[in-house]
Each structure stands twice: as structure tokens, then as C-alpha cells.
Scaffold this active site. Structure first.
Site, short mmCIF file in Angstrom:
data_model
loop_
_atom_site.label_atom_id
_atom_site.label_comp_id
_atom_site.label_asym_id
_atom_site.label_seq_id
_atom_site.Cartn_x
_atom_site.Cartn_y
_atom_site.Cartn_z
NE ARG A 12 -2.37 -0.95 3.69
CZ ARG A 12 -2.78 -0.15 4.68
NH1 ARG A 12 -3.72 0.73 4.48
NH2 ARG A 12 -2.23 -0.24 5.89
CG ASN A 82 7.65 1.84 2.37
OD1 ASN A 82 7.68 3.05 2.17
ND2 ASN A 82 6.51 1.16 2.47
CB ILE A 85 2.48 2.95 12.06
CG1 ILE A 85 3.44 2.74 13.26
CG2 ILE A 85 2.18 1.62 11.37
CD1 ILE A 85 2.81 1.98 14.41
CD GLN A 141 4.80 18.64 11.85
OE1 GLN A 141 5.42 19.13 10.93
NE2 GLN A 141 3.90 19.36 12.54
CE1 TYR A 147 6.14 8.27 10.40
CE2 TYR A 147 6.90 10.52 10.00
CZ TYR A 147 6.52 9.28 9.51
OH TYR A 147 6.52 9.05 8.16
CE1 TYR A 179 2.56 16.18 6.73
CE2 TYR A 179 4.66 17.26 6.34
CZ TYR A 179 3.68 16.81 7.21
OH TYR A 179 3.84 17.00 8.56
N1 CAA Z 1 1.96 21.67 10.83
C1 CAA Z 1 1.67 22.89 11.32
N2 CAA Z 1 0.76 23.10 12.31
C2 CAA Z 1 0.14 22.03 12.82
C3 CAA Z 1 0.41 20.72 12.37
C4 CAA Z 1 1.34 20.58 11.34
N3 CAA Z 1 1.65 19.38 10.82
N4 CAA Z 1 -0.35 19.88 13.09
C5 CAA Z 1 -1.06 20.61 13.97
N5 CAA Z 1 -0.81 21.92 13.76
C6 CAA Z 1 -1.41 23.03 14.47
C7 CAA Z 1 -2.91 23.09 14.21
O1 CAA Z 1 -3.17 23.74 12.99
C8 CAA Z 1 -3.40 23.84 15.40
O2 CAA Z 1 -3.15 25.23 15.20
P1 CAA Z 1 -4.19 26.32 15.76
O3 CAA Z 1 -4.15 26.15 17.25
O4 CAA Z 1 -3.58 27.61 15.27
O5 CAA Z 1 -5.51 25.98 15.14
C9 CAA Z 1 -2.47 23.37 16.53
O6 CAA Z 1 -1.32 22.79 15.87
C10 CAA Z 1 -3.08 22.31 17.41
O7 CAA Z 1 -3.60 21.28 16.60
P2 CAA Z 1 -4.96 20.55 16.94
O8 CAA Z 1 -6.04 21.56 17.29
O9 CAA Z 1 -5.26 19.60 15.84
O10 CAA Z 1 -4.59 19.81 18.32
P3 CAA Z 1 -4.97 18.36 18.78
O11 CAA Z 1 -4.34 18.12 20.12
O12 CAA Z 1 -6.45 18.11 18.59
O13 CAA Z 1 -4.22 17.40 17.70
C11 CAA Z 1 -2.39 16.63 16.44
C12 CAA Z 1 -2.83 17.51 17.57
C13 CAA Z 1 -2.65 15.17 16.78
C14 CAA Z 1 -0.88 16.85 16.32
C15 CAA Z 1 -3.15 16.96 15.14
O14 CAA Z 1 -3.09 18.33 14.91
C16 CAA Z 1 -2.50 16.29 13.93
O15 CAA Z 1 -2.74 15.11 13.67
N6 CAA Z 1 -1.66 17.05 13.23
C17 CAA Z 1 -0.91 16.53 12.09
C18 CAA Z 1 0.49 16.16 12.53
C19 CAA Z 1 1.27 15.82 11.31
O16 CAA Z 1 1.74 16.67 10.58
N7 CAA Z 1 1.41 14.51 11.04
C20 CAA Z 1 2.06 14.08 9.84
C21 CAA Z 1 1.37 12.85 9.37
S1 CAA Z 1 1.89 12.37 7.74
C22 CAA Z 1 3.39 11.73 7.99
O17 CAA Z 1 3.90 11.60 9.08
C23 CAA Z 1 4.14 11.27 6.77
C24 CAA Z 1 5.41 11.97 6.64
O18 CAA Z 1 6.45 11.34 6.79
C25 CAA Z 1 5.46 13.39 6.26
#
Ligand code: CAA
Length: 241
Positions: A12, A82, A85, A141, A147, A179
Site C-alpha cells: 500500500r 519502507n 506507522i 514535527q 515519529y 508530505y
Molecule cells: N503543521 C503545522 N501546524 C500544525 C500541524 C502541522 N503538521 N499539526 C497541527 N498543527 C497546528 C494546528 O493547525 C493547530 O493550530 P491552531 O491552534 O492555530 O488551530 C495546533 O497545531 C493544534 O492542533 P490541533 O487543534 O489539531 O490539536 P490536537 O491536540 O487536537 O491534535 C495533532 C494535535 C494530533 C498533532 C493533530 O493536529 C495532527 O494530527 N496534526 C498533524 C500532525 C502531522 O503533521 N502529522 C504528519 C502525518 S503524515 C506523515 O507523518 C508522513 C510523513 O512522513 C510526512
């Protein structure tokens, strides 16, 4: 003689694209997966690439899985680590389980898999190992201390093993995707993705899995023998390591 490649998490997302691209480049490929039998079955049906179920977070499972692949197909000459999670959450809300699952699947898996293939690679005097790290291992991040730590750990692991493997004809490199348009990124809350992440990507779009797969094909090739211990960044300009 076709070289034998194994892609962990290869049915996947980015892994699927890597499995398909390596097959297209003429390699014999096996894809590993752990949970989603249905996705693995349709992957094999659609691509013709065999899928092997074992948990890369568990050393004994890796030993069994790699033996099975060697027995049914051929010994592994090219390993693409690869499988990965996410268990995102701010540290002040993160559970020990969220920490441990990510470290085990994303980082300990590299030890497990490399350990079980390396002796054979050393004996043959050839090997290619490509570790799929992440932009978030390079820059950190918020919401991902687990992670980011695992992915940064992969970079140190890569550089150390590259030194060990060099004289045995084994190259070890890392790719740091930004991303990329996969289920993992689609799971990020929509407003966070649109308001916080996309505006940070200068090319203005997510990466595509095939773009990462093409980087892997290059590093896996016999022609890339000079490159080892390197980190190839592919993130649309979001971060320069
Ligand atoms: N970049 C910039 N700002 C971010 C962010 C990110 N990746 N993730 C969260 N924020 C910010 C939100 O926009 C929010 O800002 P405001 O207060 O100004 O609105 C603040 O952080 C708090 O976020 P939440 O309200 O969502 O807080 P929460 O406690 O409910 O959740 C969290 C926190 C679990 C981190 C959720 O925000 C989330 O899942 N964020 C994404 C994190 C991320 O980037 N993960 C990457 C996944 S993809 C990956 O990992 C593959 C790869 O290799 C690139």
C-alpha cells in the site's frame, strides 16, 4: 539473473509504488505487509507481485519471513525498509503505547530486517539497503515526537551501517519524502492539512508515491554503487536538510 528485492510495507501507499517501480525496472520483487490481507490480495492480483505477511517490529517474525522469501523466491539482495506507522499526538497527551508502537515499527524494524539479511549480503559482496525516513525526521514535527525520533534514528542508522557495509559492496541510503499523497497523509485532519501543511510546500502540492519510488529505483541500481550513507530529500522544497 534478476536481482531479488523486498519492500516492507510494500502493498500500500509509497511501498506499493516502490514494489511496482522495481518490478518495472526488471527486479524480482516480494512485498511484505502485516495487517491488511484484503489489500494484499488485491495488490497481488493487480500487480502479480507476491505478498508475505510478517511483522517487521518483531525480530523472530522477520527471520521467518525472510527465510520463507529466500526459499520460495531467492535470497534478498535489495532491501527497502519502507514499513511505517504514525500515532500522532502532542507529547503531553501521548501514551507510552503510542511511543513504543512507532519506535518498534518505524525504527526497530530497520535493525530487525537489516540484521536478518546482512550476513547473506556480506557473503555475496553485494547489497542495496534503502531506508524510507521522512522530512519530519529531519526537521521535527509538532504532534510527532515519536515519529520524528524514529525517522531521525533511521538517518543515524543509515550512516553507521553505510560505513560497515562499504567494503562488502553494500550501500545503505535513506530517502526523506515530504508530505506524499497516501492514506497516512489523508488521515491528517483536513483543516490542518489545508491550512498548516500545504501552504508550507513551495511546489504547492503533495508528492506522489511514484516520485518517491523513482528515487528508490535509482539508489537500488547497480549504477548507484558510489552513493552510500546519503540522505535523498524529496519534499517539494519544504525543507532543505
Ligand atoms: N503543521 C503545522 N501546524 C500544525 C500541524 C502541522 N503538521 N499539526 C497541527 N498543527 C497546528 C494546528 O493547525 C493547530 O493550530 P491552531 O491552534 O492555530 O488551530 C495546533 O497545531 C493544534 O492542533 P490541533 O487543534 O489539531 O490539536 P490536537 O491536540 O487536537 O491534535 C495533532 C494535535 C494530533 C498533532 C493533530 O493536529 C495532527 O494530527 N496534526 C498533524 C500532525 C502531522 O503533521 N502529522 C504528519 C502525518 S503524515 C506523515 O507523518 C508522513 C510523513 O512522513 C510526512
Amino acid at each position: 539473473m534478476q536481482r531479488m528485492a523486498l519492500v516492507t510495507g510494500g502493498t500500500r501507499g509509497i511501498g506499493r509504488a516502490i514494489s511496482v517501480a522495481l518490478t518495472g525496472a526488471g527486479y524480482r520483487v516480494a512485498a511484505n505487509y502485516v495487517g491488511n490481507d484484503e489489500a494484499a490480495r488485491s495488490f497481488t492480483r493487480e500487480t502479480g507481485i507476491p505478498a508475505f505477511r510478517f511483522d517487521v517490529a518483531d525480530f523472530d517474525s522477520c527471520e521467518v519471513g525472510v527465510k520463507q522469501i529466500a526459499g520460495q523466491l531467492a535470497p534478498i539482495e535489495i532491501l527497502i525498509n519502507n514499513a511505517g506507522i504514525t500515532r500522532d499526538g502532542m507529547l503531553h497527551k501521548m501514551t507510552p503505547q503510542q511511543w513504543q508502537e512507532v519506535i518498534a515499527t518505524d525504527l526497530t524494524s530497520c535493525f530487525n530486517m537489516c540484521r536478518v539479511v546482512i550476513e547473506h549480503m556480506r557473503e555475496r559482496g553485494f547489497g542495496r539497503i534503502v531506508n524510507i525516513s521522512s522530512i519530519n525526521g529531519q526537521k521535527g514535527q509538532m504532534g510527532q515526537v515519536n515519529y520524528s525520533a524514529a525517522k531521525a534514528g533511521e538517518l543515524g542508522f543509515t550512516k553507521a551501517l553505510a560505513q560497515e557495509g562499504a567494503r562488502a559492496g553494500i550501500t545503505v541510503n535513506a530517502i526523506c519524502p515530504g508530505y506524499v499523497n497516501t492514506e497516512m497523509v489523508q488521515a491528517v485532519p483536513k483543516d490542518v492539512l489545508e491550512k498548516s501543511i500545504l501552504p508550507q510546500i513551495p511546489i504547492g502540492r503533495l508528492g506522489e508515491p511514484e516520485e518517491i519510488a523513482r528515487c528508490v529505483v535509482f539508489l537500488a541500481s547497480d549504477d548507484a554503487g558510489l552513493i552510500t550513507g546519503a540522505t535523498l530529500t524529496a519534499n517539494g522544497g519544504q525543507y532543505f536538510a
